[in-house]
Design a protein around this motif. Structure first.
Motif, PDB file in Angstrom:
ATOM      1  N   LEU A   7       0.847  -1.190   0.000  1.00 11.95           N
ATOM      2  CA  LEU A   7       0.000   0.000   0.000  1.00 11.95           C
ATOM      3  C   LEU A   7       0.884   1.242   0.000  1.00 11.95           C
ATOM      4  O   LEU A   7       1.869   1.309   0.730  1.00 11.95           O
ATOM      5  N   ALA A   8       0.507   2.225  -0.805  1.00  9.17           N
ATOM      6  CA  ALA A   8       1.255   3.477  -0.829  1.00  9.17           C
ATOM      7  C   ALA A   8       0.863   4.367   0.345  1.00  9.17           C
ATOM      8  O   ALA A   8       1.715   4.974   0.993  1.00  9.17           O
ATOM      9  N   THR A   9      -0.437   4.434   0.640  1.00  7.02           N
ATOM     10  CA  THR A   9      -0.946   5.253   1.736  1.00  7.02           C
ATOM     11  C   THR A   9      -2.146   4.554   2.359  1.00  7.02           C
ATOM     12  O   THR A   9      -2.638   3.532   1.847  1.00  7.02           O
ATOM     13  N   PHE A  10      -2.668   5.139   3.427  1.00 14.44           N
ATOM     14  CA  PHE A  10      -3.869   4.594   4.061  1.00 14.44           C
ATOM     15  C   PHE A  10      -5.093   4.702   3.156  1.00 14.44           C
ATOM     16  O   PHE A  10      -6.100   4.031   3.399  1.00 14.44           O
ATOM     17  N   TYR A  36      -6.377   8.050   8.747  1.00 11.94           N
ATOM     18  CA  TYR A  36      -6.924   6.693   8.878  1.00 11.94           C
ATOM     19  C   TYR A  36      -8.164   6.703   9.768  1.00 11.94           C
ATOM     20  O   TYR A  36      -9.184   6.082   9.459  1.00 11.94           O
ATOM     21  N   VAL A  37      -8.086   7.442  10.881  1.00  9.62           N
ATOM     22  CA  VAL A  37      -9.216   7.557  11.799  1.00  9.62           C
ATOM     23  C   VAL A  37     -10.373   8.305  11.137  1.00  9.62           C
ATOM     24  O   VAL A  37     -11.543   7.908  11.233  1.00  9.62           O
ATOM     25  N   ALA A  38     -10.052   9.390  10.435  1.00  5.54           N
ATOM     26  CA  ALA A  38     -11.088  10.183   9.771  1.00  5.54           C
ATOM     27  C   ALA A  38     -11.818   9.370   8.709  1.00  5.54           C
ATOM     28  O   ALA A  38     -13.041   9.472   8.557  1.00  5.54           O
ATOM     29  N   ASP A  39     -11.084   8.549   7.976  1.00  2.00           N
ATOM     30  CA  ASP A  39     -11.712   7.700   6.972  1.00  2.00           C
ATOM     31  C   ASP A  39     -12.647   6.686   7.627  1.00  2.00           C
ATOM     32  O   ASP A  39     -13.651   6.282   7.033  1.00  2.00           O
ATOM     33  N   GLY A  40     -12.309   6.269   8.847  1.00  2.21           N
ATOM     34  CA  GLY A  40     -13.194   5.357   9.566  1.00  2.21           C
ATOM     35  C   GLY A  40     -14.560   5.979   9.776  1.00  2.21           C
ATOM     36  O   GLY A  40     -15.595   5.336   9.570  1.00  2.21           O
ATOM     37  N   ALA A  41     -14.577   7.245  10.173  1.00  2.00           N
ATOM     38  CA  ALA A  41     -15.842   7.956  10.355  1.00  2.00           C
ATOM     39  C   ALA A  41     -16.571   8.114   9.023  1.00  2.00           C
ATOM     40  O   ALA A  41     -17.799   8.000   8.949  1.00  2.00           O
ATOM     41  N   LYS A  46     -15.951   1.528  13.075  1.00  4.35           N
ATOM     42  CA  LYS A  46     -15.636   1.851  14.461  1.00  4.35           C
ATOM     43  C   LYS A  46     -14.135   1.744  14.676  1.00  4.35           C
ATOM     44  O   LYS A  46     -13.481   0.829  14.166  1.00  4.35           O
ATOM     45  N   ILE A  47     -13.569   2.695  15.417  1.00  9.31           N
ATOM     46  CA  ILE A  47     -12.128   2.712  15.672  1.00  9.31           C
ATOM     47  C   ILE A  47     -11.832   1.964  16.969  1.00  9.31           C
ATOM     48  O   ILE A  47     -12.455   2.217  17.997  1.00  9.31           O
ATOM     49  N   VAL A  48     -10.887   1.041  16.899  1.00  9.39           N
ATOM     50  CA  VAL A  48     -10.418   0.316  18.075  1.00  9.39           C
ATOM     51  C   VAL A  48      -8.913   0.531  18.175  1.00  9.39           C
ATOM     52  O   VAL A  48      -8.169   0.135  17.271  1.00  9.39           O
ATOM     53  N   SER A 100     -17.738  -1.962   9.911  1.00 10.17           N
ATOM     54  CA  SER A 100     -16.715  -2.883  10.400  1.00 10.17           C
ATOM     55  C   SER A 100     -15.927  -2.160  11.483  1.00 10.17           C
ATOM     56  O   SER A 100     -16.375  -1.136  12.005  1.00 10.17           O
ATOM     57  N   VAL A 101     -14.753  -2.708  11.837  1.00 10.11           N
ATOM     58  CA  VAL A 101     -13.875  -2.036  12.784  1.00 10.11           C
ATOM     59  C   VAL A 101     -12.537  -1.749  12.116  1.00 10.11           C
ATOM     60  O   VAL A 101     -12.092  -2.481  11.232  1.00 10.11           O
ATOM     61  N   ARG A 102     -11.916  -0.652  12.555  1.00 10.63           N
ATOM     62  CA  ARG A 102     -10.559  -0.309  12.135  1.00 10.63           C
ATOM     63  C   ARG A 102      -9.694  -0.392  13.377  1.00 10.63           C
ATOM     64  O   ARG A 102      -9.836   0.411  14.295  1.00 10.63           O
ATOM     65  N   VAL A 103      -8.806  -1.365  13.392  1.00 11.12           N
ATOM     66  CA  VAL A 103      -7.941  -1.584  14.543  1.00 11.12           C
ATOM     67  C   VAL A 103      -6.588  -0.945  14.271  1.00 11.12           C
ATOM     68  O   VAL A 103      -6.011  -1.111  13.191  1.00 11.12           O
ATOM     69  N   LEU A 104      -6.089  -0.227  15.255  1.00 11.12           N
ATOM     70  CA  LEU A 104      -4.763   0.370  15.164  1.00 11.12           C
ATOM     71  C   LEU A 104      -3.980  -0.002  16.405  1.00 11.12           C
ATOM     72  O   LEU A 104      -4.429   0.231  17.531  1.00 11.12           O
ATOM     73  N   THR A 105      -2.831  -0.620  16.213  1.00 14.77           N
ATOM     74  CA  THR A 105      -1.987  -0.978  17.342  1.00 14.77           C
ATOM     75  C   THR A 105      -0.533  -0.710  17.002  1.00 14.77           C
ATOM     76  O   THR A 105      -0.101  -0.935  15.869  1.00 14.77           O
ATOM     77  N   GLU A 106       0.202  -0.191  17.960  1.00 15.49           N
ATOM     78  CA  GLU A 106       1.640  -0.009  17.779  1.00 15.49           C
ATOM     79  C   GLU A 106       2.351  -1.061  18.592  1.00 15.49           C
ATOM     80  O   GLU A 106       2.230  -1.112  19.817  1.00 15.49           O
TER      81      GLU A 106
END
Length: 268
Positions: A7-10, A36-41, A46-48, A100-106
């Protein structure tokens, strides 16, 4: 049908993606995360967030939607419990009307208390979750915090990648259904150790594992040995390989692995 890609970008993320994101620097701007969060909205996801908001690539709390869920791994006993919590949030999101859900973890070495095999097992479970639930899962790994071999191990079990890397993994292994894992690329002496680790991890999940070799270009003697060694690592385990090309099947036979004593079956 899932397929490995870069992927080039989110903007390029799709439902069911499990992305190994390597930010450009240790001081990466949170702008990409905010997008990424804004695109979820925008798309009704849902952002997790796994981890405290401030700890995940500088994501400010006031930029996170009120409906977002923050899962603090320090308050969860183990990785299985954490994954169960993520799955529960996905089920709840559907009942609440989210797409769906968008999961973000570092991911950070300090939080990875176990060895590479355990870390790879966690990522394989996350990939299985993304595949079956159509969730989008982004795992951020800062290159400055990880050693090269560990990064190669985890990159190989993400079907999608974004950010900097010297070269794409020689192979990728990712979920293609219940107890079915697709393998693409090349498994040679350079990637044999990472493949062995991935296979040892996935053998924990079920006594029988199916591998799809439809997209595998080549596996050499080191790769074949890595596969058989992993299958023998735990008792009463069996691997069935399907979709291998004629060259791979011939090499398997010539190496002497097409025998009853080998717990790996190369189907025609």
């Amino acid at each position: 049908m899932r397929a490995a890609r870069t992927l080039a970008t989110f903007d390029d993320v799709e439902l069911g993606d499990h992305i190994c994101w390597r930010p450009d620097s240790a001081d990466a701007s949170p702008a990409d995360v905010l997008a990424y969060v804004a695109d979820g909205a925008l798309y009704g996801d849902k952002i997790v967030v796994v981890g405290s908001v401030d700890a995940v690539l500088g994501l400010p709390r006031d930029a996170v939607p009120a409906a977002a869920v923050i899962l603090d791994p320090r308050r969860v006993l183990d990785s299985d419990s954490l994954l169960a919590a993520v799955r529960q949030e996905a089920r709840t999101a559907l009942r609440e009307g989210f797409r769906s859900v968008r999961v973000l973890t570092e991911r950070a070495p300090a939080g990875a208390r176990d060895g590479a095999e355990d870390l790879v097992a966690q990522e394989l479970r996350l990939d299985e979750f993304a595949s079956e639930s159509n969730a989008i899962v982004v795992c951020a790994f800062r290159p400055s915090q990880w050693d090269g071999p560990t990064l190669e191990h985890v990159a190989g079990v993400h079907p999608h990648e974004m950010g900097i890397r010297a070269e794409r993994p020689a192979f990728r292994m990712y979920s293609a259904g219940a107890d079915v894992w697709s393998v693409d690329g090349v498994i040679d002496s350079e990637g044999a150790d990472a493949f062995n680790t991935a296979m040892r991890a996935v053998m924990r999940f079920s006594p029988k594992v199916n591998l799809r070799f439809d997209s595998l270009e080549m596996i050499d003697a080191a790769g074949m040995h890595a596969l058989v060694d992993a299958a023998r690592h735990l008792p009463d385990r069996r691997v069935v390989v399907e979709g291998a090309n004629e060259t791979v099947r011939l090499c398997w036979e010539l190496a002497g692995y097409a025998s009853a004593g080998v717990p790996v079956v190369m189907a025609a």
